[in-house]
Motif scaffolding. Structure first.
Motif, short mmCIF file in Angstrom:
data_model
loop_
_atom_site.label_atom_id
_atom_site.label_comp_id
_atom_site.label_asym_id
_atom_site.label_seq_id
_atom_site.Cartn_x
_atom_site.Cartn_y
_atom_site.Cartn_z
N THR A 1 0.83 -1.20 0.00
CA THR A 1 0.00 0.00 0.00
C THR A 1 0.87 1.25 0.00
OG1 THR A 1 -1.82 1.13 1.12
CG2 THR A 1 -0.14 0.16 2.52
N ILE A 2 0.27 2.34 -0.39
CA ILE A 2 0.87 3.67 -0.31
C ILE A 2 -0.13 4.57 0.41
CG2 ILE A 2 1.67 5.69 -1.60
CD1 ILE A 2 2.59 3.85 -3.79
N MET A 3 0.34 5.30 1.38
CA MET A 3 -0.54 6.21 2.12
C MET A 3 0.24 7.47 2.49
SD MET A 3 -0.75 4.28 5.83
CE MET A 3 -1.50 2.84 5.09
N GLY A 4 -0.49 8.49 2.89
CA GLY A 4 0.18 9.73 3.28
C GLY A 4 -0.82 10.83 3.53
N ASN A 5 -0.30 12.04 3.63
CA ASN A 5 -1.15 13.20 3.84
C ASN A 5 -0.43 14.46 3.39
OD1 ASN A 5 0.28 14.54 6.15
ND2 ASN A 5 -0.18 12.61 7.15
N ALA A 6 -1.21 15.51 3.20
CA ALA A 6 -0.68 16.83 2.89
C ALA A 6 -1.48 17.85 3.67
CB ALA A 6 -0.75 17.11 1.40
N ILE A 7 -0.80 18.83 4.26
CA ILE A 7 -1.45 19.83 5.10
C ILE A 7 -0.98 21.22 4.66
CG2 ILE A 7 -1.92 20.64 7.44
CD1 ILE A 7 -1.08 17.91 8.46
N LEU A 8 -1.92 22.10 4.41
CA LEU A 8 -1.63 23.49 4.06
C LEU A 8 -2.22 24.37 5.15
CD1 LEU A 8 -0.54 25.60 2.05
CD2 LEU A 8 -2.81 25.57 0.95
N THR A 9 -1.37 25.18 5.79
CA THR A 9 -1.79 26.04 6.89
C THR A 9 -1.44 27.48 6.59
OG1 THR A 9 -1.37 24.23 8.46
CG2 THR A 9 -1.62 26.44 9.38
N GLY A 10 -2.38 28.38 6.85
CA GLY A 10 -2.13 29.80 6.74
C GLY A 10 -2.62 30.52 7.97
N GLN A 11 -1.93 31.59 8.37
CA GLN A 11 -2.35 32.33 9.56
C GLN A 11 -2.22 33.82 9.34
OE1 GLN A 11 0.71 30.44 12.22
NE2 GLN A 11 1.23 32.56 12.74
N SER A 12 -3.10 34.57 10.01
CA SER A 12 -3.15 36.02 9.81
C SER A 12 -2.05 36.73 10.58
CB SER A 12 -4.52 36.55 10.24
OG SER A 12 -4.75 36.31 11.63
N ASN A 13 -1.76 36.29 11.81
CA ASN A 13 -0.74 36.94 12.61
C ASN A 13 0.62 36.37 12.22
OD1 ASN A 13 0.71 38.25 14.71
ND2 ASN A 13 -1.16 38.27 15.95
N GLY A 14 1.39 37.17 11.58
CA GLY A 14 2.62 36.72 10.95
C GLY A 14 2.49 36.65 9.45
N ARG A 15 1.22 36.67 8.97
CA ARG A 15 0.91 36.73 7.54
C ARG A 15 1.68 35.68 6.74
NH1 ARG A 15 1.06 43.37 6.72
NH2 ARG A 15 0.33 43.86 8.85
N GLY A 16 1.66 34.48 7.23
CA GLY A 16 2.37 33.40 6.55
C GLY A 16 1.70 32.07 6.80
N GLY A 17 2.49 31.01 6.76
CA GLY A 17 1.91 29.70 6.98
C GLY A 17 2.92 28.60 6.78
N ALA A 18 2.39 27.40 6.56
CA ALA A 18 3.24 26.22 6.43
C ALA A 18 2.59 25.23 5.47
CB ALA A 18 3.47 25.57 7.79
#
Length: 822
Positions: free
Chosen positions: A235-252
């Motif tokens: 099997t192949i499994m995984g995940n992807a997460i996109l995060t953005g935040q207003s304080n600091g005006r950035g994300g991950a």
């Protein structure tokens, strides 16, 4: 006629041969790999026959009427991993089979709550699951750990978050990443753990020194980070997460993928990138607080039940801006900045990271191999290499403006041998030996006096632990560990300081020569360290249990405490170590009372920790250098008591619903949480019993309450409302000091620097909204989350933030997240 006769004879001959070849028998015994006990009701599935055979009470199975050939068997049993075997049958054959049948080996695959206490041992332990880790994907490890009762954080601004467990931090907290003890100059109060939490499948927090396998000096506790478990399946499994935040005006953005093969081979990979600009307090920009982080984890291995090997590489690279207002030009500005309550420097928002700042790169290579021995247990060997490079940049002028004021390489080799003896149903033993070789190499060409000198250290130790299950309700465990730690340093002391401290008499054997105003020394220090832990757990019926644990641990002073001498740029403080420091000696008693009945889950965990020769860093004045005015902190040693209690309670209102499950599309009825009410309270009392005054940097009492509602208005929609109440820390030592400086009119002015007073109490509201789209197996594969922290944009300061003297904490922060599982 003759032709037909030949055909009949040929067919009869074939029938006779076939009948003879298909009378083979395959039989044997299915037993527990650990203790050789027979396994009843084990199932043997023969793929070629499409038939299943079951073992009897003696573990015996038998397959009759097999033709000559190769057969594929799948053997299963409750609480066991299935086993696949290929066997050639050309005559009657005996095939004995062993299976893994210990529940504790399957602990890693349990489905657990977001944060709950782990009651498998007498240790006061808590586990954080994958779902909560993903919620903090764009934050730090320290932020995620703060969800655990009894855990808080020592901060330097917003980017440096260091976990505190039961009032202790730094070298008193051991962090273990996939079996590897992290070595990243953790002695610094502003050195955050160099770990990407997105690589974790679960995180365990053991409060106390009970995890002797990883060292006996974890006076505060051990944080164990476990990656995704290896499965034997194509099997192949995984995940992807996109995060953005207003304080600091950035994300991950982070992504992980795992590829598993039925043969046992596997590969795992994770990658994370974070970028943030200046944070913002409710009333102003926190200038130069941006950050940038990149992290990667790669792993490859081969794992069968009886043996396996793996190789892993972790890379962590971060650049963190330090609040510009914390670096002051003269003593008058220092007094104004600390006493005025507002930063002296406020600029426009930017993503640029200027000086002062720190840059850290951490490499980690780990090799692991294990072998299980029948009727004995599992032997494991590990080797790890870590390289940690830390650069700290000060506000400097001219040609030195782009050059690091502090540049340190820390290289660590770690060898471990570990044996777990689990052949008995009642007894479980573990023992191991390890050696740590470390070299610290600061760059001598930075133009600034080295904060930490060159040194080589060796630590060699071993441990032994045992656990005995008296009955289904009563269990005891005990363990002991010994380590020998030696450190050899090469350091220049200022002659006046060396003599004023009496070192020229007390440590004359370390002197090598004198040069100008300096003394060159080669200190050689040795410490013998002993630790033990013992505990008992008793379960009342099926819903109540109580644990009691007693532990003793010893910790050698770390290099920062022994040798620091100079400006710590990330903190904007001058730190002074003490060569005469003794080892810390901790004696701790802890207990937990747990009840899980009907819809209630309640936990009460008091503790008492007496630490002799406790080492702490305290302010004692200010010093004006050619790079500005800085507060001076010195290490001191005293006898301390840390006592407190962690409490948690939750109540779940449940409801029934019907769902369809694949592959048979069956409709079943399940009970799910609908409304969950929860509360966590922690209190720590810290006292210098030698001088009868409070300890510095003890977390104030705090209470976290929250309500979660599942499937609001529609299936998959979740709402969370949380409130955090932090009381004012009224117990702190008076370390205020006076300084004299020239005012604008030229007159000498003497003022008190109010560095001791704690900030006021504060109350924060947080709001969360999440929506999940579930796949055919009823698990969420696409989730959306909106989190609002500090909803009211409350203005406050945190007592445990080392930059609270210069600025407020951040204001309202909107965090949006998209998660995709595959």
């Amino acid at each position: 006629m003759f032709k037909y006769l030949l055909v009949v004879i040929f067919m009869a001959t074939v029938a006779m041969c076939t009948a003879q070849d298909c009378k083979n028998t395959l039989k044997g015994k299915i037993t527990d790999f650990h203790n050789n006990k027979p396994l009843e009701l084990a199932q043997v599935y023969v793929e070629e026959q499409e038939r299943t055979y079951t073992s009897n009470s003696a573990g015996e199975y038998q397959v009759n009427d097999l033709c000559t050939g190769v057969y594929h068997l799948i053997i299963t049993h409750i609480d066991c991993d299935k086993k696949s075997i290929e066997v050639l049958v050309n005559q009657d054959k005996i095939l004995n089979i062993t299976l893994e049948h210990h529940i504790n080996e399957l602990d890693e695959v349990q489905v657990v709550a977001d944060v709950h206490d782990d009651h498998a041992t007498t240790q006061n332990a808590t586990r954080i699951d994958k779902e909560l880790i993903q919620k903090y994907s764009g934050a730090t490890l320290g932020d995620a750990l703060e969800t655990v009762p009894g855990v808080s954080s020592l901060k330097t601004g917003q980017g440096v978050v260091k976990p505190i467990v039961h009032g202790l931090y730094g070298s008193r907290i051991t962090i273990v990443n996939n079996g590897v003890r992290l070595q990243d100059q953790e002695w610094g109060t502003e050195h955050a753990p160099n770990i990407d939490p997105n690589t974790a499948s679960s995180i365990r927090v053991i409060k106390g020194s009970s995890a002797l396998r990883y060292g006996g000096d974890a006076v505060g506790g051990t944080i164990i980070i476990d990656p995704a478990r290896v499965i034997s399946k194509d099997t192949i499994m995984g995940n992807a997460i996109l995060t953005g935040q207003s304080n600091g005006r950035g994300g991950a953005i982070t992504a992980g993928i795992q590829r598993y093969k039925k043969s046992g081979w596997y590969q795992q990979a994770n990658i994370t990138f974070k970028r943030l600009g200046d944070f913002e307090a409710p009333d102003y920009i926190l200038s130069n607080t941006g950050s940038q982080t990149a992290a990667t984890r790669l792993a490859v291995g081969y794992k069968q039940f009886e043996y396996g090997l793996s190789a892993e590489y972790n890379f962590y690279d971060t650049e963190l801006g330090i609040l510009r207002a914390s670096h002051i030009g003269n003593t008058a500005d220092l007094v104004r900045s600390i006493n005025s309550g507002e930063p002296a420097i406020i600029n426009e928002f930017t993503y640029d990271i200027d000086v002062p700042k720190q840059e850290v790169i951490h490499h980690q290579v780990a090799l692991n191999a294990f072998k299980r021995f029948r009727n004995l247990g599992k032997f494991e060997f590990n080797y790890q290499y870590q390289l940690n490079n830390r650069k700290e940049f000060d506000v400097r002028r001219g040609a030195l403006s782009e050059r690091a004021a502090l540049d340190i390489d820390l290289k660590t080799h770690n060898f471990q041998g570990y044996l777990n003896i689990d052949a008995s149903d009642k007894w479980n033993h573990e023992l191991g030996v390890d050696a740590v070789l470390q070299t610290n190499s600061p760059d001598a060409t930075t133009g600034v006096r080295r904060l930490i000198p060159d040194y080589n250290s060796i630590k060699v130790g071993g441990f032994l632990g045992t656990q005995y299950q008296f009955t289904d309700r009563l269990m005891i465990e005990a363990g002991a560990r010994y380590d020998h730690y030696s450190i050899d340093a090469k350091k220049f002391y200022i002659t006046s300081r060396w003599e004023s401290l009496g070192y020229d008499v007390r440590f004359a054997q370390f002197e090598r020569f004198r040069e100008s105003i300096q003394v060159y020394t080669e200190p050689e220090l040795d410490f013998d360290l002993f630790a033990f832990s013992s505990g008992v757990q008793y379960s009342f019926k099926d819903h109540f249990d109580i644990t009691f644990n007693v532990s003793h641990s010893q910790r050698a002073p770390n290099p920062g405490e022994l040798f620091s001498e100079g400006l710590h740029h990330a903190l904007a403080t001058i730190e002074i170590g003490r060569l005469e420091l003794n080892k810390e000696v901790s004696n701790k008693i802890s207990a937990s009372f747990h009840a899980n009945y009907n819809n209630w889950d309640v936990e009460l965990a008091p503790y008492y920790n007496r630490i002799n020769d406790f080492i702490q860093l305290v302010p004692n004045g200010v010093q004006l250098t050619n790079r500005g005015a800085f507060a001076v902190y010195e290490y001191e040693q005293l006898d301390a008591v840390l006592a407190g209690v962690d409490m948690s309670a939750s109540y779940h209102i449940k409801r029934k619903e019907t769902i369809k499950r694949t592959p048979y599309n069956r409709t079943i009825s399940v009970t799910k949480n609908w409304i969950s009410l929860g509360a966590q309270f922690s209190y720590v009392y810290g006292e210098d019993v030698k001088n009868d005054k409070p300890l510095i940097d003890i977390p104030p009492a705090q209470l976290l309450t929250k309500i979660e509602i599942e499937d609001v208005f529609t299936e998959g929609l979740q709402v969370e409302i949380a409130n955090q109440q932090v009381w004012k820390q009224n117990r702190f030592p008076d370390n205020d000091y006076e300084i004299t400086y020239a005012a604008d009119n030229g007159n000498a002015v003497t003022e008190t620097v109010e560095i001791s007073e704690s900030p006021d109490a504060y109350n924060l509201w947080n709001l969360g909204l999440a929506y999940s789209i579930k796949s055919q197996n009823n698990k969420p594969n696409l989730s959306f989350r909106l989190q609002v922290n500090n909803v009211l944009s409350t203005k406050y300061r945190d007592y445990l933030n080392r930059q609270r003297f210069y600025a407020d904490e951040i204001g309202r922060n909107f965090i949006a997240q998209i998660l995709y599982n595959f």
